[in-house]
Design a protein around this motif. Structure first.
Motif, mmCIF file in Angstrom:
data_model
loop_
_atom_site.group_PDB
_atom_site.id
_atom_site.type_symbol
_atom_site.label_atom_id
_atom_site.label_comp_id
_atom_site.label_asym_id
_atom_site.label_seq_id
_atom_site.Cartn_x
_atom_site.Cartn_y
_atom_site.Cartn_z
ATOM 1 N N LEU A 188 7.061 -6.124 6.030
ATOM 2 C CA LEU A 188 5.652 -5.760 5.884
ATOM 3 C C LEU A 188 4.860 -6.161 7.125
ATOM 4 O O LEU A 188 4.012 -5.402 7.610
ATOM 5 N N ALA A 290 1.304 -3.475 0.489
ATOM 6 C CA ALA A 290 2.269 -2.422 0.822
ATOM 7 C C ALA A 290 1.778 -1.055 0.353
ATOM 8 O O ALA A 290 1.957 -0.047 1.050
ATOM 9 N N THR A 293 -0.630 0.596 2.789
ATOM 10 C CA THR A 293 -0.096 1.177 4.025
ATOM 11 C C THR A 293 0.228 2.654 3.874
ATOM 12 O O THR A 293 0.366 3.364 4.872
ATOM 13 N N LEU A 298 8.141 1.404 1.692
ATOM 14 C CA LEU A 298 7.684 0.026 1.851
ATOM 15 C C LEU A 298 7.142 -0.514 0.537
ATOM 16 O O LEU A 298 7.372 -1.680 0.184
ATOM 17 N N GLU A 299 6.429 0.323 -0.214
ATOM 18 C CA GLU A 299 5.916 -0.108 -1.523
ATOM 19 C C GLU A 299 7.069 -0.483 -2.448
ATOM 20 O O GLU A 299 7.024 -1.523 -3.129
ATOM 21 N N LEU A 302 8.597 -3.798 -1.287
ATOM 22 C CA LEU A 302 7.767 -4.952 -1.652
ATOM 23 C C LEU A 302 7.751 -5.187 -3.157
ATOM 24 O O LEU A 302 7.576 -6.325 -3.604
#
Length: 475
Positions: A188, A290, A293, A298-299, A302
């Protein structure tokens, strides 16, 4: 005529006497990496949730100041712990230290502090696990309504079962999922492009100084501890480590270094992506960061990072609370029934099972900020006793009188700093949670009275002093 007073009276003449029962002990199977995984695994969840309440107390700058002050506090804890535990390598950690250095009443209280701190931290992790799964399912449109309480209960039951079955598999799992959770924080941070201010991170727009003035820094100290709370848990596995004099200091000190880095990265990313008013009350701040973004991979990463962090922390808490309770039972501070070791799995299975329903009850009935506060207060009381322990330890057994695996530098400065920062944090907690602070103090006073009046008579002081040390200086 047979003498019935003889221990084998009535046995057939010439028959061999029954062998004495073999004592089943904990198994020494852990190395420095497992110690690191236990300490960091318990704490790293503080980077994924809880720390951000410090932002709500005083703003982003106050939270950073509290983060570094708490880092100094826990560095002192790690150094003091490493010296004493590399010498007093027994299950129970700080409880075993107090038992050998101060006395039974202090040891009883420290044991309770440990059990309460870790059980409430386990409860906090279970609550966040339920909230996280509920939020992720909703955001991804995976299912309909999710009953988060079911996941709270499932988390506690599964981890209790895992700890019941054996410490090596338990802490090996912690090592792996803690490493993945730490990688999620680093990922992150890199994705947020800290080398390009203003592109993703908007510190210039979001940092607002000290909205509540200097008092906000004091108030933020309450939740600033959450970045590091639990690193002292490395000592709970002292009796299951292959080389305590080496592994405990190495695992503990590398653990606090890891957490100092992770805490600073976490603050930097969180405060650059979210306004402090929102960040200060978010349940899962790094997962929310996340999402902001705009990157779906990425979400998801995380989400799993946060999930792994909560599971690793709760897993370590089950391990540590059960070891402290087991040690108290074995020494008769609590009923000896809790001092049993499983004959096959070599774990303190009764202590593990005993706390599972207690944790479930708190998880489904208590708000997150209060369970965090209960854990922090119990930890603070333990740290205060730790500062006194190291002063007495050095006075009774000066350097050179007994072998030490690690000698912390600048004594007594770390003990003085620890007492000072603990005092500041007591004041911070009183500002926002004075009722809980007074209620916890009343609980421990009542528990001390119970111990003195009803339990102290069972304690065998001579039997529990297990270290082969010379008499303390002055005796």
């Amino acid at each position: 005529m047979t003498d019935i007073s003889h221990p084998i009276a009535g046995a057939v003449a010439g028959a061999p006497a029954a062998p004495a029962p073999r004592r089943v002990a904990l198994k020494r199977v852990l190395g420095p990496a497992h110690v690191w995984g236990l300490g960091v695994g318990i704490v790293l969840v503080g980077e994924f949730m809880g720390w951000n309440f410090a932002v709500g107390k005083g703003g982003a700058i106050a939270a950073l100041t509290a983060c570094w002050l708490a880092g100094i506090l826990y560095t002192c804890v790690a150094m003091i712990d490493s010296e004493i535990t590399s010498t007093v390598a027994a299950a129970g950690g700080q409880y075993a230290q107090a038992k050998h250095i101060i006395g039974p009443l202090a040891a009883f209280n420290v044991g309770l502090y440990l059990v309460m701190a870790y059980t409430m931290l386990e409860v906090s992790n279970a609550i966040v696990t339920g909230d996280l799964i509920e939020a992720f399912s909703h955001n991804m449109g995976l299912v309909g309504d999710v009953d988060k309480r079911a996941f709270m209960v499932l988390t506690i039951v599964f981890l209790s079962w895992l700890n019941y079955r054996g410490v090596l598999a338990t802490l090996t799992l912690n090592l792996v999922i803690t490493a993945i959770a730490f990688a999620a924080i680093v990922t992150l941070f890199v994705y947020a492009q800290p080398w390009a201010p203003g592109e993703t991170l908007k510190h210039g727009e979001l940092l607002t100084g000290l909205p509540y003035g200097g008092l906000g820094i004091l108030a933020a100290m309450h939740f600033g501890l959450w970045f590091y709370l639990g690193i002292e848990g490395t000592t709970q596995a002292a009796e299951e480590v292959r080389s305590p004099a080496r592994a405990l200091p190495l695992g503990t000190l590398t653990g606090i270094m890891t957490l100092l880095i992770a805490a600073t990265l976490t603050w930097y990313v969180g405060t650059g992506l979210m306004p402090w008013e929102y960040l200060g009350q978010a349940v899962t701040p790094l997962y929310d960061a996340a999402r902001l973004t705009g990157s779906a991979p990425l979400e998801i990463f995380l989400f799993f990072g946060t999930l792994f962090a909560t599971v690793a922390s709760a897993n370590g808490c089950v391990n540590d609370a059960s070891r402290a309770w087991f040690a108290m039972g074995r020494d008769r501070y609590m009923p000896v029934w809790f001092g049993a070791v499983h004959p096959t799995y070599r774990t303190p299975y009764r202590a593990i099972v005993f706390f599972a329903p207690i944790a479930i009850l708190f998880a489904i009935s208590t708000p997150l900020d209060q369970t965090i506060t209960f854990s922090i207060l119990s930890g603070l009381l333990g740290y205060t006793t730790m500062a006194l322990s190291i002063v007495m330890f050095r006075r009774k057994w000066p350097l050179g009188s007994i072998p030490r695996g690690f000698v912390h530098p600048l004594h007594p400065l770390p003990a003085v700093l620890l007492l000072l920062l603990c005092s500041v944090t007591y004041a911070a907690v009183f500002l926002g949670y004075g009722t809980q602070l007074l209620a916890m103090m009343a609980f421990y006073i009542a528990a001390s009275a119970w111990f003195v009046l009803h339990r102290y008579k069972y304690v065998r002081r001579g039997d529990q002093f297990t270290m082969a040390w010379p008499k303390p200086r002055g005796y």
